[in-house]
Each structure stands twice: as structure tokens, then as C-alpha cells.
Design an enzyme around this catalytic site. Structure first.
Site, PDB file in Angstrom:
ATOM      1  N   HIS A 262      69.660  21.482  96.124  1.00  0.00           N
ATOM      2  CA  HIS A 262      69.259  20.197  95.527  1.00  0.00           C
ATOM      3  C   HIS A 262      67.745  20.005  95.619  1.00  0.00           C
ATOM      4  O   HIS A 262      67.080  19.750  94.602  1.00  0.00           O
ATOM      5  CB  HIS A 262      69.977  19.053  96.258  1.00  0.00           C
ATOM      6  N   GLU A 263      67.201  20.134  96.822  1.00  0.00           N
ATOM      7  CA  GLU A 263      65.769  19.884  96.991  1.00  0.00           C
ATOM      8  C   GLU A 263      64.919  20.936  96.286  1.00  0.00           C
ATOM      9  O   GLU A 263      63.820  20.640  95.830  1.00  0.00           O
ATOM     10  CB  GLU A 263      65.416  19.809  98.482  1.00  0.00           C
ATOM     11  N   HIS A 266      64.174  19.834  92.825  1.00  0.00           N
ATOM     12  CA  HIS A 266      62.972  18.990  92.796  1.00  0.00           C
ATOM     13  C   HIS A 266      61.721  19.847  92.893  1.00  0.00           C
ATOM     14  O   HIS A 266      60.732  19.636  92.172  1.00  0.00           O
ATOM     15  CB  HIS A 266      62.986  18.019  93.982  1.00  0.00           C
ATOM     16  N   GLU A 292      65.665  13.583  89.372  1.00  0.00           N
ATOM     17  CA  GLU A 292      66.987  13.868  89.917  1.00  0.00           C
ATOM     18  C   GLU A 292      67.824  14.726  88.977  1.00  0.00           C
ATOM     19  O   GLU A 292      68.710  15.458  89.425  1.00  0.00           O
ATOM     20  CB  GLU A 292      67.730  12.567  90.238  1.00  0.00           C
TER      21      GLU A 292
END
Length: 499
Positions: A262-263, A266, A292
Site C-alpha cells: 500500500h505505502e 504512494h 489513495e
């Protein structure tokens, strides 16, 4: 004023913001708890300097000049002018003292939140949260233009153009669709075997696997790093220093591994904005929903695909050093996508995740548009979890204290996760028109997917609005049906639902 002088002012502002970002990263990864008050003072002081720079007479002079001499600006200069003008119009009337106080309160609230998590007692965070809400309410009139409600003002800060009227309708459609999918699963589904998911996989084993994986997906560790934290986040210090964090659980490998994926989504975004915008406010995402969309695209959209795990499961097994060698691929894959009501948002499965966001949206809206008192927040939280997911938190740690956002005054941010999820599914639909995504995933060839995202989303930074990006990339505005279709197909496969 010449463009060079204007861009020099923006570079100095960028340097201040880089320092603030580094201080914030440190406070969430390694700073001693006893340093909170002094760190708050330092952050407040630097925030004041950055605010002065952002609303200075030089910036005003530049904007006034280029209002009438836009033809003297380069492509980058024009993009910077439009972003700076928007930011200036929002900020210039706010007293510096309020902004300094806000930064100080946020830093102190983060420490109070950490303490409350240790005691599992909301009362240890209540006053700090109340102060964050108070300062936010004091700032709202300075930001407000023609928004219908106070909470619309907060939404607009993270997702320009978004309103409660739009979200109420979209979330109602999304919630209805999710409930239907869950009902079908309950009535017709074959439950995956998840008995092995709590087998121990050490932190080092998980880290070895996922660092190599996200590097393959496109995160450049020569320009970034991975660290541990209480609540995962990603932050850009500079274009060549993008930091991601996660937390690990050796009895639940999904927490750390999917947290890093997930990160890294980003992080890939931050590393892929066009270099020409570096050291200007254009070097950023146009909204948190768009940001997001990239983290959730990698974590949930790609990370849910059977084709992705066909390639990665043998690598995962090798990293786990035999722990999962007796688990066949089909059993492993279905276990990853098992759905069940749970209390923790960042540990929620792909299907129930949006319900966690809708709960937070409704609570925030009640705090700012209605009369929900801060003291009543834990009960309101617990009641909604019982109503929407059929479970009730046994303490505040797994309830109202689980997210870091409110300690940092990020009211209005949570809807960005659901918006990002819907954007991500819509982007996949468009990508699949141009690329054989499943074939690429089975081959482990992720570069064409990253290249498509960079071409259509990443490179533009804030030079385009969220709606402009999504419409240009997909040919239509936000449409929640793409996410509902994606989840229907996924869970009919995982739960072996026929007809």
C-alpha cells in the site's frame, strides 16, 4: 517580477516543507516520547515560517504581476502560478498565530494519541482531540467559499470539488452493493480455509519478500527507504527521498506485507511526478483520493488478482523458509481474500474495507455538521460498528483510537480512501482495454502497468484536477459500479459461487 524570481521563492518554500516532513517522519518513527513538546515547538516555528513564505508580499506581488503577464511564463511557471494562486487564496487571510497554534496542537495530540493507545483509554486523548476540532472549526471560516456545510470545506481540502451531497449518494450506492455481495456469500459461498494464516513468518522473512516485491512493482529504494512505525504512512522528504513505513505481525503476515505494498503505491506516485515540477507546489497529488487510488491500486486491485499471486506465491513460500510449503496455491489465494467483519480498518478485507470508511465519514460529518460531542465519540463509533458490521469493539484501542488521522487534524481525509478505491477499479478497467494485465502479472512484468499509470496519472502532479485526470484516463467521471463489479467477480471466484 521575473519567472526565475518567482520560482526561487517557491524553492525556498519547498526547502521549509522538506524540513517539516523530515521532522514529522522522525516523530512517527524514532523520536523519544519525551521530546514531543520541544518537537511541537520546532514544528510550530517552522510551520509559521512556511506559512509566512506562502502568503508573503513577494508571492502576492508575483501573482498580481502574472495575473496580467501570463504570457511571460513557461509551461512549468504557468502550472506553478495556478497552484500557488489557489493556495494563496485559501490561506492569505488566516492569522499566522492560528497556523502556528494548529501545528503545535497537532504535535501534542499525536503524543496524547500514542499514550491513549497504550492505556486503551479514549479519555487520555479526548482533550487533545477536542482541541484539534476546536482549532479546525476556527479555521473553517477562512477557507469557506460557497461550500454548503462546514464538513464540505474539509472535504474540499483533500478532494477539491467533492461535497457531502455527492458522497452521500455514492456511498449509499456503494454500501447497498457491498451488502448484496456479502449476502450472496453468506447464502451460497464456500468458506476458504484460513487455518494456516497465523503461522509464524518472521519480520525479516516478510521484509525480505516484500522489499523485493515492491522494488519489482516500481518503488526505487535508491530514492527511498522502509521503516517501522505504529501506523503505516508514506512521506516525501524530497523527490529523491521518499519514505514508506509499516508495522509487522509475525502471526499475521498480511499486515506488514500488504501495508508495504500500500505505502509503496504512494511512494511510486511520489517518485514518478514529472521532474520539471520539482521544488514547486505542483510536485504533489491533486487530491488525496487520487493519491489513495495509487496505493489501493497496488495493494487491493493488483494485490487481489489471482494472476499476481500465481507468480508471487512460490517466491513467498521460499521467503517463508518452508512454513507454507504444504499449502497449495488455490488454498493460499482463497485465504487471502476471505471476508469477515473485523474491527481494524487497515486489517480489513477487500470487501468490508469501504464500510470502515463510511463509518468514519458519517462520524466526522456528525462532529462538524451536527452536534456529536467529542466525549460521545467512542459510543457512536461502537454503535456504528455494531450496526454496519455486526461486531462491537471491546476497548478503545481497537475502536476509536485505531487511526492516527485525527491526531494530525486530518478531518475530511477518510473519504479519500473509498474514493481512491473506486478510482483504482475504474483505472484498472481502462488499463485492461490497453494492456493484457493478467498476462503481465503472471509473467511478473509490472513495468507496462507502472508506465501506464505514470503516463495518465503520476506525471501531472497538481497541474490537473482530480476530475480532469480521471475523465482523461477513463473517459468518464467517478463511477462506483466498476468497484462493485470488480468485487462481485473477485468474491464469486474466491467463494466458488456458481450462477
Amino acid at each position: 517580477m521575473k519567472e526565475k524570481e518567482f520560482l526561487t521563492e517557491l524553492e525556498e518554500l519547498a526547502l521549509l516543507n522538506q524540513t517539516l516532513a523530515l521532522l514529522d517522519w522522525d516523530s512517527q518513527t524514532g523520536m523519544p516520547e519525551t521530546a514531543a513538546e520541544e518537537r511541537g515547538a520546532a514544528s510550530g516555528y517552522l510551520s509559521g515560517l512556511a506559512f509566512e513564505k506562502q502568503t508573503s508580499s513577494k508571492i502576492k506581488e508575483a501573482l498580481d504581476y502574472f495575473d496580467h503577464h501570463a504570457d511571460e511564463l513557461s509551461e512549468v511557471g504557468k502550472a506553478a502560478y495556478h497552484v500557488v494562486k489557489k493556495d494563496y487564496d485559501e490561506l492569505h487571510a488566516i492569522p499566522k498565530e492560528l497556523m502556528v497554534e494548529r501545528s503545535r496542537l497537532y504535535s501534542e495530540a499525536h503524543s496524547a494519541w500514542l499514550k491513549a493507545r497504550e492505556t486503551k483509554n479514549f479519555a487520555d486523548f479526548e482533550q487533545a482531540l477536542a482541541e484539534n476540532i476546536r482549532i479546525t472549526k476556527e479555521l473553517i471560516p477562512y477557507y469557506k467559499k460557497d461550500e454548503a456545510t462546514d464538513y464540505d470545506v474539509l472535504l474540499n481540502m483533500f478532494e477539491p470539488g467533492m461535497t457531502t451531497a455527492v458522497l452521500d449518494a455514492v456511498f449509499a450506492e456503494l454500501k447497498e452493493g457491498l451488502v448484496k455481495i456479502r449476502q450472496v456469500i453468506a447464502e451460497k459461498g464456500s468458506q476458504p480455509d484460513i487455518s494456516f494464516k497465523d503461522r509464524k513468518m518472521t519480520k525479516n522473512q516478510q521484509k525480505y519478500f516484500v522489499k523485493n516485491l515492491v522494488a519489482e512493482l516500481g518503488f526505487d529504494f535508491n530514492r527511498g527507504r522502509l521503516d517501522d512505525t505504529v501506523h503505516p504512512f508514506a512521506t516525501r522528504i524530497t523527490r529523491n527521498d521518499v519514505r514508506i513505513t509499516t508495522r509487522w505481525n509475525e502471526q499475521d503476515f498480511t499486515m506488514g506485507i500488504f501495508g508495504v505494498i500500500h505505502e509503496s503505491g504512494h511512494g511510486i506516485y511520489e517518485q514518478s511526478i514529472a521532474e520539471k515540477y520539482n521544488m514547486t507546489p505542483v510536485y504533489d497529488a491533486p487530491s488525496m483520493g487520487i493519491h489513495e487510488s495509487q496505493s489501493l491500486f497496488y495493494e487491493i486491485i493488483i494485490g487481489s488478482k489471482r494472476s499476481f499471486w500465481k507468480k508471487q506465491y512460490p517466491v513467498f513460500q521460499a521467503a517463508a523458509n518452508g512454513t507454507f510449503d504444504d499449502i497449495d496455491f488455490e488454498t493460499f489465494y482463497r485465504s487471502l481474500k476471505a471476508t469477515a467483519a473485523s474491527l481494524i480498518r487497515i486489517e480489513a478485507d477487500s470487501l468490508t474495507y469501504p464500510l470502515h470508511i463510511i463509518i468514519r465519514y458519517e462520524l466526522e460529518k456528525a462532529l462538524f455538521n451536527d452536534d456529536l460531542a467529542v466525549a460521545d465519540l467512542p459510543k457512536a463509533w461502537n454503535d456504528k460498528y455494531e450496526e454496519y458490521l455486526g461486531i462491537r469493539p471491546e476497548n478503545d484501542l481497537v475502536g476509536v483510537l485505531q487511526d492516527v488521522h485525527w491526531s494530525g487534524g486530518m478531518f475530511g481525509y477518510f473519504p479519500s480512501y473509498a474514493l481512491g478505491y473506486m478510482y483504482a477499479a475504474q483505472l484498472l478497467h481502462s488499463i485492461e482495454k490497453n494492456l493484457a494485465v493478467d498476462t503481465l502479472l503472471e509473467q511478473g512484468d509490472y513495468a507496462p502497468i507502472k508506465a501506464w499509470l505514470t503516463e495518465h496519472i503520476h506525471q501531472f502532479g497538481r497541474s490537473k484536477t482530480p476530475s480532469e485526470l480521471i475523465e482523461a484516463a477513463t473517459g468518464e467521471t467517478l463511477n462506483p459500479q466498476y468497484l462493485l463489479t470488480y468485487l462481485t467477480d473477485l468474491y464469486e471466484d474466491v467463494y466458488q459461487i456458481k450462477g
